[in-house]
Design an enzyme around this catalytic site. Structure first.
Site, PDB file in Angstrom:
ATOM      1  N   LYS A 147       5.553 -40.610  -8.536  1.00 19.72           N
ATOM      2  CA  LYS A 147       5.931 -41.996  -8.792  1.00 19.72           C
ATOM      3  C   LYS A 147       4.690 -42.874  -8.891  1.00 19.72           C
ATOM      4  CE  LYS A 147       9.812 -43.237  -6.705  1.00 19.72           C
ATOM      5  NZ  LYS A 147      10.535 -43.458  -5.447  1.00 19.72           N
ATOM      6  N   ARG A 190       8.204 -47.573  -1.317  1.00 16.99           N
ATOM      7  CA  ARG A 190       8.835 -46.439  -2.012  1.00 16.99           C
ATOM      8  C   ARG A 190       8.076 -45.159  -1.749  1.00 16.99           C
ATOM      9  NH1 ARG A 190       8.810 -48.230  -8.163  1.00 16.99           N
ATOM     10  NH2 ARG A 190      10.663 -46.898  -8.245  1.00 16.99           N
ATOM     11  N   GLY A 247      16.680 -38.679  -4.499  1.00 15.27           N
ATOM     12  CA  GLY A 247      17.455 -39.143  -3.356  1.00 15.27           C
ATOM     13  C   GLY A 247      17.003 -38.616  -2.012  1.00 15.27           C
ATOM     14  N   MET A 288      14.252 -39.371  -0.239  1.00 17.02           N
ATOM     15  CA  MET A 288      13.657 -40.362   0.651  1.00 17.02           C
ATOM     16  C   MET A 288      14.097 -41.754   0.243  1.00 17.02           C
ATOM     17  SD  MET A 288      10.168 -38.592   1.341  1.00 17.02           S
ATOM     18  CE  MET A 288       9.883 -36.901   0.842  1.00 17.02           C
ATOM     19  N   ARG A 308       9.481 -40.924 -15.240  1.00 15.27           N
ATOM     20  CA  ARG A 308       9.137 -39.553 -14.887  1.00 15.27           C
ATOM     21  C   ARG A 308       9.763 -38.642 -15.935  1.00 15.27           C
ATOM     22  NH1 ARG A 308      12.939 -39.526  -9.566  1.00 15.27           N
ATOM     23  NH2 ARG A 308      14.804 -40.171 -10.640  1.00 15.27           N
ATOM     24  N   HIS A 318      24.145 -39.792  -7.823  1.00 13.74           N
ATOM     25  CA  HIS A 318      23.517 -38.695  -7.077  1.00 13.74           C
ATOM     26  C   HIS A 318      24.120 -37.350  -7.443  1.00 13.74           C
ATOM     27  CE1 HIS A 318      23.192 -36.027  -3.544  1.00 13.74           C
ATOM     28  NE2 HIS A 318      21.957 -36.463  -3.553  1.00 13.74           N
ATOM     29  N   ARG A 376      21.776   4.636 -16.988  1.00 12.71           N
ATOM     30  CA  ARG A 376      22.120   5.464 -15.824  1.00 12.71           C
ATOM     31  C   ARG A 376      23.324   6.328 -16.164  1.00 12.71           C
ATOM     32  NH1 ARG A 376      21.554   0.053 -12.522  1.00 12.71           N
ATOM     33  NH2 ARG A 376      22.710  -0.436 -14.397  1.00 12.71           N
ATOM     34  N   ARG A 421      18.294   8.254 -18.022  1.00 16.51           N
ATOM     35  CA  ARG A 421      17.930   8.879 -16.754  1.00 16.51           C
ATOM     36  C   ARG A 421      18.964   9.937 -16.395  1.00 16.51           C
ATOM     37  NH1 ARG A 421      17.929   5.315 -11.403  1.00 16.51           N
ATOM     38  NH2 ARG A 421      20.175   5.548 -11.644  1.00 16.51           N
ATOM     39  N   GLU A 428       9.123   5.856  -8.353  1.00 18.77           N
ATOM     40  CA  GLU A 428       9.892   5.093  -7.363  1.00 18.77           C
ATOM     41  C   GLU A 428       9.707   5.601  -5.944  1.00 18.77           C
ATOM     42  OE1 GLU A 428      14.064   5.474  -8.369  1.00 18.77           O
ATOM     43  OE2 GLU A 428      13.730   7.428  -9.259  1.00 18.77           O
ATOM     44  N   SER A 454       8.281   4.898 -15.869  1.00 20.66           N
ATOM     45  CA  SER A 454       9.071   3.686 -15.720  1.00 20.66           C
ATOM     46  C   SER A 454       9.137   3.390 -14.227  1.00 20.66           C
ATOM     47  CB  SER A 454      10.466   3.910 -16.289  1.00 20.66           C
ATOM     48  OG  SER A 454      11.244   2.769 -16.053  1.00 20.66           O
ATOM     49  N   GLY A 487      10.568   2.254 -11.115  1.00 21.59           N
ATOM     50  CA  GLY A 487      11.887   1.905 -10.580  1.00 21.59           C
ATOM     51  C   GLY A 487      11.653   1.084  -9.333  1.00 21.59           C
ATOM     52  N   THR A 488      11.456  -0.220  -9.525  1.00 20.22           N
ATOM     53  CA  THR A 488      10.981  -1.025  -8.399  1.00 20.22           C
ATOM     54  C   THR A 488      12.049  -1.317  -7.356  1.00 20.22           C
ATOM     55  OG1 THR A 488      11.238  -2.929  -9.858  1.00 20.22           O
ATOM     56  CG2 THR A 488       9.011  -2.086  -9.542  1.00 20.22           C
ATOM     57  N   ASN A 489      13.312  -1.038  -7.645  1.00 17.42           N
ATOM     58  CA  ASN A 489      14.303  -1.175  -6.566  1.00 17.42           C
ATOM     59  C   ASN A 489      14.048  -0.119  -5.501  1.00 17.42           C
ATOM     60  OD1 ASN A 489      15.486  -3.192  -7.995  1.00 17.42           O
ATOM     61  ND2 ASN A 489      17.256  -2.005  -8.658  1.00 17.42           N
ATOM     62  N   ASP A 490      14.045   1.152  -5.945  1.00 13.50           N
ATOM     63  CA  ASP A 490      13.794   2.215  -4.978  1.00 13.50           C
ATOM     64  C   ASP A 490      12.352   2.176  -4.475  1.00 13.50           C
ATOM     65  OD1 ASP A 490      16.189   3.367  -4.480  1.00 13.50           O
ATOM     66  OD2 ASP A 490      16.054   4.884  -6.058  1.00 13.50           O
ATOM     67  N   CYS A 548      11.876  -0.930 -14.658  1.00 13.05           N
ATOM     68  CA  CYS A 548      13.319  -0.992 -14.897  1.00 13.05           C
ATOM     69  C   CYS A 548      14.088  -1.434 -13.663  1.00 13.05           C
ATOM     70  CB  CYS A 548      13.828   0.352 -15.392  1.00 13.05           C
ATOM     71  SG  CYS A 548      13.623   1.658 -14.185  1.00 13.05           S
ATOM     72  N   TYR A 572       6.478  -2.776 -21.283  1.00 13.85           N
ATOM     73  CA  TYR A 572       7.746  -3.499 -21.379  1.00 13.85           C
ATOM     74  C   TYR A 572       8.359  -3.736 -20.007  1.00 13.85           C
ATOM     75  CZ  TYR A 572      10.035   0.995 -20.581  1.00 13.85           C
ATOM     76  OH  TYR A 572      10.430   2.186 -20.021  1.00 13.85           O
TER      77      TYR A 572
HETATM   78  P1  ADP Z   1      14.245 -43.262  -5.718  1.00 12.97           P
HETATM   79  O1  ADP Z   1      13.084 -42.359  -5.695  1.00 12.97           O
HETATM   80  O2  ADP Z   1      15.312 -42.911  -4.763  1.00 12.97           O
HETATM   81  O3  ADP Z   1      14.728 -43.532  -7.107  1.00 12.97           O
HETATM   82  P2  ADP Z   1      12.867 -45.759  -5.890  1.00 12.97           P
HETATM   83  O4  ADP Z   1      11.629 -45.982  -5.120  1.00 12.97           O
HETATM   84  O5  ADP Z   1      12.688 -45.463  -7.314  1.00 12.97           O
HETATM   85  O6  ADP Z   1      13.715 -44.640  -5.165  1.00 12.97           O
HETATM   86  O7  ADP Z   1      13.688 -47.075  -5.683  1.00 12.97           O
HETATM   87  C1  ADP Z   1      15.053 -47.202  -5.508  1.00 12.97           C
HETATM   88  C2  ADP Z   1      15.563 -48.333  -6.373  1.00 12.97           C
HETATM   89  O8  ADP Z   1      14.898 -49.561  -6.082  1.00 12.97           O
HETATM   90  C3  ADP Z   1      15.337 -48.086  -7.846  1.00 12.97           C
HETATM   91  O9  ADP Z   1      16.449 -48.540  -8.548  1.00 12.97           O
HETATM   92  C4  ADP Z   1      14.138 -48.931  -8.147  1.00 12.97           C
HETATM   93  O10 ADP Z   1      14.104 -49.288  -9.494  1.00 12.97           O
HETATM   94  C5  ADP Z   1      14.312 -50.105  -7.222  1.00 12.97           C
HETATM   95  N1  ADP Z   1      13.029 -50.708  -6.891  1.00 12.97           N
HETATM   96  C6  ADP Z   1      11.991 -50.114  -6.304  1.00 12.97           C
HETATM   97  N2  ADP Z   1      10.943 -50.942  -6.179  1.00 12.97           N
HETATM   98  C7  ADP Z   1      11.339 -52.121  -6.711  1.00 12.97           C
HETATM   99  C8  ADP Z   1      10.711 -53.370  -6.896  1.00 12.97           C
HETATM  100  N3  ADP Z   1       9.456 -53.574  -6.533  1.00 12.97           N
HETATM  101  N4  ADP Z   1      11.414 -54.356  -7.468  1.00 12.97           N
HETATM  102  C9  ADP Z   1      12.694 -54.131  -7.843  1.00 12.97           C
HETATM  103  N5  ADP Z   1      13.347 -52.991  -7.701  1.00 12.97           N
HETATM  104  C10 ADP Z   1      12.683 -51.982  -7.141  1.00 12.97           C
HETATM  105 MG    MG Z   2      13.596 -44.069  -8.573  1.00 14.65          MG
HETATM  106 MG    MG Z   3      15.965   5.134  -8.084  1.00 16.77          MG
END
Ligand code: ADP
Ligand code: MG
Ligand code: MG
Length: 881
Positions: free
Chosen positions: A22, A92, A101, A103, A336, A452, A558, A614, A749, A768, A770-773, A836, A856
Site C-alpha cells: 500500500k 492504515r 481485510g 488488518m 494495487r 469481503h 499402471r 509399468r 523409487e 522414471s 517414482g517420487t511417491n514411493d 511420474c 519430462y
Molecule cells: P484495507 O486494506 O482494509 O482496504 P485501507 O487502509 O485501504 O484498508 O482503508 C480502509 C478504507 O478507508 C478504504 O475504503 C480507504 O479508501 C479508506 N481510507 C483510508 N485512508 C483514507 C483517508 N486518508 N481518507 C479517506 N479515506 C481513507
Molecule cells: Mg484498501
Molecule cells: Mg512405486
C-alpha cells in the site's frame, strides 16, 4: 542513522518490501502526480524493530514519526489536535503482500471533544463533524482498545429505533452527539478509562495496534494459507483524511480497471454517495454500480476513468483502485494489482499481449498455475433445466453443491470431516476465513461484488454469490427462507457463482473444457518450455483426456488397475490361487487378450506419442478379498452349511490369503520382485503390449511403447526382467512377423536404485523417478499412515515445512533424483529421464525437475494444463546457457 519513516514523495513502487504494498503504491502515485492525500509510511523494518524491543516503539522510530508529522502538518496547513484548524489522518496497515481485510484501518484520527467543534465550524457542517467523530470512536475502540464492535452497533441501533429511523443518514447532528456520549460510556465501561483525547496518544496507540495486528489470529491463518513468511512485518501509513461523507456531492468507492471475474476489459466497481471508507466493502448498504457514476457525477467519472487508464498503463496490469470524492473533487487512496479468477487472469494476459501492452513471457508469468484448477472444475450441465430458488450477484464463478451451514466454525468442523458445505451468512468478516476455507462456496444476503466474501472467495477460487437480498437468514433458527420456501441447516443446495443462481438439491455437472484463450496461452507455454509434459493414465478415457489437454505422451500407465475390473478379478484370483504352473498359465491366457485390448485403446488414444507402461506393481493380496471379512464368512458357513462346496472354496481362498499376508506390504513382495518369482505374469503383460503394438502397426498406426520395470533396487533385478521382455518381444515377432520398436526402462523409487544409478543405467533406456514411493522409502514413511497420523502435526509444529508427498522434498528426495540423473547420464549419456510421481503436477516440483535436467514431468490428466504452464514459467525463470 537508520531511516524508518518515508514521506510519500520519498518512495516508489519498487520499495514494497520496505513500505509494504500500500505504502509503495501511494508513494508511486504521488510521484506520478495523481491526487493522493499526502502522508508518510512507517517501514516494515520499524515493525520488526517493534517486535525486537518487546513490543514497544523504539525512540528513534518515534522521533522520525514526529518529524514526518511536522512536515505533513506544514504541508496541509493544519495541526493534529489544533482546535482551530485540526489535521485528521487515517492509520492504515500495509504488508508486502496485500492481505484483504486482515488488518483494520482507523479513519478520522485526531478527533476529540475540541477538534470536533473545529471541524464543524470549518466545514459549516456539524452533522458531518459528529458523524466523523463517532466513526472514529467506534473504529478506534474496536481496533485499538479491542472492544467488540457489537456494543457500538447495538447502541446505535437502539438510538435509531428510539427515534424511528431506518437508516443512518436520517440521524441529525444532535442525534450523533447523543451517540457519541453513549459510545464514550461504553468505552469507560469496558476499559475503565476515558476515551483517549490526546491526538498524539491516539496516533501512537494506533501504530502499536497495527504492529500487533501483524500477529493476530486471522493474519496468521491468512499467511499460512498463502505461504507468506511471518518475518516480513507490516508497514503503517499515516495519511491526511479526505471525506466522502460530506454530503451528496461526496462519496467513496472501489473499482477494478477490468472485470476481475471474467477479465472483460470494462471498468468494474461500486460506490456509495455520502459515505466513508469501509462502507462500500462492509456490505451494510448495497452500493451502486460504477457505471451510474457517469450520470451522477459526470466530471468526476471522466477524471476517474482517465486515472484508471493511466494507472493500468503505468503498472501494465489490471488495478484495484480505492477512491473518494470530497465535494466534487476526486482523490485516489489506493491502487494495487487486482486479484482475479483464473478465467480473468487468462483473459487479461491474452488481451494485454494482443494489445501490445505486455509480451508473451510476461503474460505466461501472470497466471498462477495453481489457480488453473478452478477452470478444470466441473460446472452445471447446460442441458439441465434449472429451477432457480433465488438469484444474487455472481461474485465468483464456479458451481458447487453442499449442505447449508450458517457459521464459520460449523463449516470448518463439517469441512474437516470431509463433508461438502456451503457457508450462508448475512455477510462475512475476516473472522470467518477458516469457514470459507473449509466450505465449497459462500452465499451472502448483503454486500456487493467487492464485499469481503466476494474478494476472499475469488482469491481462493471458490464459487460465491453475494447480496442475495431475497434470502431471509435466521441465524438463531439455523435456516433461511425465500418466499415460502424454508431451507434448514444441513439441507443440500447447489449454487452457480457465474450466474448468481441458488437451487435446491444436487444438480448434474459436466466435465470442463479449455477455452480458446486458455488454449492460446498454453500454446505460448509450449513454445517456451524446455521440458516435456506427459500424463499418468491407466485407460483410454484418461489417455484421451490427457491428449486433449496437451500431454505429449503417457508417463505412467499402471497396469494393475486393469486387473481390478469386476469381470476380470475372478480370473486374476484364479491366476493367484493356482497351485501349479498349468493352472496359472490358463488364467494368464485368459487375461492376455483383455490386456491387449487395454493397450490397443491407449496406443490409439495417444496417436503415436510415447506410452510408458509399468508392469504389475502391487502385492498380489490386493486382488484377493479382505482377510477379516473372509474369516467371518468361513466361520458362518462352518456353522450353517459345514458340508458345502462353497465353504471348501472359501477355506481355500482363506488359506491363500493367509499365505500372501505380509507384515509390511509396502516393502513386501511387489514390483519386479513379483516378476522375478512369477516371470509368467510379466511375460503375459509384455506379450500383450507387443501384440497390441503389432496389431496397430498392421493398421498403419505408429506406436511407441516404453516398458517400465517397477521397484528395482539392484541392477540384477532389471537385467533379468529386461531379458524376459526382450524374449517375449522376440516370440511375438516370430509369431506375427511384425517388429515393434520399444524401449525398456525402470522406475527409480528405491534409494538404492538412485545410489547405484550408474550400474542400473547400463540396463535401462530410461529412468522414471517414482517420487511417491521414493518419498516413502527415503523418509521411511508409509504415506497413508503418515498422512492420517502425524504429518499434519509435523507441519503445524514446523518439523517439516510441507507435506513431502504434495511438494517434492528437494533437499532429501530431490538429492536422490539429482544423483540418479547424474550417475545415470555418466554411464549412459543422453539417458532419458522423467518424473511420474504426483509431484509432476506441482509447480515448485516442476521447476526443480527442469533445473535438474529431466526430459519430462508426468502428472494426472487434469493437471496437464497446469504443468504446461508451470514448465514454461520454470523455463523463463531459469534461463540456461
Ligand atoms: P484495507 O486494506 O482494509 O482496504 P485501507 O487502509 O485501504 O484498508 O482503508 C480502509 C478504507 O478507508 C478504504 O475504503 C480507504 O479508501 C479508506 N481510507 C483510508 N485512508 C483514507 C483517508 N486518508 N481518507 C479517506 N479515506 C481513507
Ligand atoms: Mg484498501
Ligand atoms: Mg512405486
Amino acid at each position: 542513522m537508520q531511516k524508518f519513516v518515508y514521506l510519500f514523495n520519498e518512495g516508489n513502487s519498487d520499495m514494497k518490501e520496505l513500505l509494504g504494498g500500500k505504502g509503495a503504491n501511494l508513494a508511486e502515485m504521488t510521484r506520478i502526480g495523481l491526487p493522493v492525500p499526502y502522508g508518510f509510511t512507517i517501514s516494515t523494518q520499524a515493525c520488526n524493530a517493534y517486535y525486537e524491543t518487546e513490543k514497544t516503539i523504539p525512540t528513534i522510530v518515534e522521533n522520525q514519526v514526529l518529524e514526518a508529522l511536522n512536515i505533513l502538518e506544514e504541508k496541509m496547513g493544519k495541526k493534529l489536535g489544533d482546535p482551530e484548524n485540526p489535521l485528521l489522518v487515517s492509520v492504515r496497515s500495509g504488508a508486502v503482500f496485500s492481505m484483504p481485510g486482515m488488518m483494520d484501518t482507523i479513519l478520522n484520527l485526531g478527533m476529540n471533544d475540541e477538534t470536533v467543534e473545529g471541524v464543524a465550524r470549518l466545514t459549516n457542517n456539524a452533522r458531518f463533524a459528529y458523524d466523523s467523530y463517532r466513526r472514529f470512536i467506534q473504529m478506534f475502540s474496536n481496533v485499538v482498545l479491542q472492544i467488540d464492535g457489537f456494543y457500538f452497533e447495538q447502541f446505535l441501533e437502539e438510538i435509531r429505533e428510539e427515534k424511528g429511523y431506518t437508516t443512518d443518514p436520517e440521524l441529525t447532528a444532535e442525534d450523533w452527539q447523543e451517540v457519541i456520549a453513549g459510545y464514550k460510556e461504553i468505552v469507560i465501561k469496558h476499559t475503565r478509562k476515558e476515551f483517549p483525547q490526546e491526538p498524539k496518544e491516539q496516533l501512537f496507540l494506533s501504530i502499536n495496534a497495527v504492529f500487533d495486528s501483524w500477529n493476530n489470529q486471522r493474519a496468521i491463518v491468512y499467511r499460512r494459507l498463502n505461504k507468506i513468511p511471518g518475518h516480513l512485518g507490516t508497514a503503517v501509513n499515516i495519511q491526511s483524511m479526505v471525506f466522502g461523507n460530506m454530503g451528496n456531492d461526496s462519496g467513496t468507492g472501489v473499482a477494478f480497471t477490468r472485470n476481475p471475474s471474467t477479465g472483460e476489459s470494462i471498468l468494474y466497481g461500486e460506490y456509495l454517495i455520502n459515505a466513508q471508507g469501509e462502507d462500500v466493502v462492509a456490505g451494510i448498504r448495497t452500493p451502486q454500480p460504477i457505471a451510474t457514476l457517469k450520470d451522477e457525477m459526470p466530471e468526476v467519472f471522466k477524471q476517474f476513468t482517465a486515472t484508471c487508464d493511466r494507472l493500468e498503463q503505468h503498472y501494465l496490469d489490471m488495478q484495484d483502485i480505492e477512491f473518494t470524492v470530497e465535494r466534487g473533487k476526486l482523490f485516489i487512496l489506493q491502487t494495487r494489482t487486482g486479484k482475479r479468477t483464473a478465467q480473468a487472469a487468462i483473459q487479461i494476459a491474452v488481451d494485454m499481449v494482443e494489445a501490445g501492452i505486455i509480451d508473451k513471457k510476461t503474460a505466461l508469468l501472470r497466471v498462477d498455475p495453481d489457480q488453473l484448477n478452478q477452470l478444470l472444475h466441473r460446472r452445471i450441465d447446460d442441458t439441465f433445466i434449472r429451477k432457480q430458488l433465488a438469484k444474487g450477484l455472481p461474485a465468483s464463478p464456479g458451481a458447487a453443491t453442499g449442505k447449508v451451514v450458517f457459521d464459520a466454525d460449523e463449516a470448518e468442523l463439517l469441512g474437516n470431516d470431509g463433508q461438502k458445505v456451503i457457508l450462508v451468512r448475512p455477510e462475512t468478516t475476516p473472522d470467518d476465513i477458516h469457514g470459507i476455507i473449509a466450505a465449497q462456496a459462500v452465499v451472502t444476503s448483503r454486500g456487493g461484488m467487492t464485499s469481503h466474501a466476494a474478494v476472499v472467495a475469488r482469491g481462493m477460487g471458490k464459487a460465491c454469490i453475494c447480496g442475495c437480498e431475497a434470502l431471509k437468514i435466521d441465524l438463531k433458527a439455523k435456516q433461511f427462507s425465500i418466499g415460502e420456501t424454508i431451507v434448514n441447516y444441513g439441507d443440500i443446495i447447489t449454487i452457480d457463482g457465474s450466474t448468481g443462481e441458488i437451487m435446491l438439491g444436487e444438480i448434474p455437472m459436466i466435465e470442463p473444457e479449455l477455452s480458446d484463450e486458455f488454449q492460446l496461452l498454453l500454446s505460448w507455454a509450449d513454445e517456451v518450455r524446455e521440458i516435456g509434459v506427459r500424463a499418468n493414465a491407466d485407460n483410454p478415457t484418461d489417455a484421451k483426456k490427457a491428449f486433449e489437454f496437451g500431454a505429449g505422451g503417457i508417463g505412467l500407465c499402471r497396469t494393475e488397475h486393469m486387473f481390478m475390473d469386476s469381470t476380470r478379478i475372478p480370473i486374476v484370483q484364479k491366476m493367484i490361487l493356482a497351485d501349479n504352473f498349468e493352472d496359472r498359465m490358463e488364467a494368464l491366457d485368459q487375461l492376455l487378450p483383455m490386456q491387449q485390448g487395454d493397450f490397443e485403446g491407449i496406443f490409439e488414444a495417444m496417436e503415436g506419442h510415447p506410452v510408458t507402461i509399468r508392469l504389475l506393481d502391487p502385492p498380489l493380496h490386493e486382488f484377493l478379498p479382505d482377510k477379516e471379512e473372509l474369516l467371518v464368512e468361513v466361520t458362518k458357513l462352518q456353522i450353517l452349511d459345514p458340508n458345502s462346496s462353497e465353504l471348501k472354496k472359501k477355506e481355500q481362498l482363506l488359506k491363500k490369503v493367509r499365505q500372501l499376508d505380509e507384515f509390511n506390504p509396502m516393502l513386501g513382495h511387489r514390483g519386479c520382485r513379483l516378476g522375478v518369482i512369477y516371470p509368467e505374469i510379466y511375460e503375459m503383460q509384455a506379450k500383450a503390449i507387443f501384440y497390441a503394438a503389432a496389431k496397430l502397426a498392421d493398421k498403419g498406426m505408429e506406436v511407441k511403447p516404453e516398458i517400465m520395470i517397477p521397484l528395482v533396487g539392484h541392477v540384477n533385478e532389471l537385467k533379468q526382467m529386461r531379458q524376459l521382455v526382450i524374449d517375449s518381444g522376440e516370440k511375438v515377432k516370430t509369431e506375427t512377423g511384425i517388429e515393434t520398436e520399444y524401449t525398456i526402462g525402470t522406475m527409480i523409487e528405491i534409494p538404492r536404485a538412485a545410489l547405484t544409478a550408474d550400474q542400473i543405467a547400463a540396463e535401462a533406456d530410461f529412468f522414471s523417478f517414482g517420487t511417491n514411493d521414493l518419498t516413502q522409502t527415503t523418509f521411511g514413511y508409509s504415506r497413508d499412515d503418515a498422512e492420517s497420523k502425524f504429518l499434519q502435526a509435523y507441519i503445524e509444529q514446523k518439523v517439516l515445512p510441507e507435506n513431502p508427498f504434495a511438494v517434492l522434498d528437494q533437499e532429501g528426495v530431490g538429492k536422490l533424483v539429482e544423483m540418479g540423473v547424474k550417475l545415470g547420464r555418466q554411464a549412459k549419456p543422453g539417458l532419458k529421464t522423467g518424473i511420474c510421481g504426483e509431484h509432476g503436477g506441482e509447480k515448485s516440483s516442476i521447476e526443480f525437475c527442469y533445473k535438474t535436467g529431466l526430459d519430462y514431468v508426468s502428472c494426472s490428466p487434469y493437471r496437464v494444463p497446469l504443468a504446461r504452464l508451470a514448465a514454461a514459467q520454470a523455463t523463463i525463470r531459469n534461463v540456461k546457457n
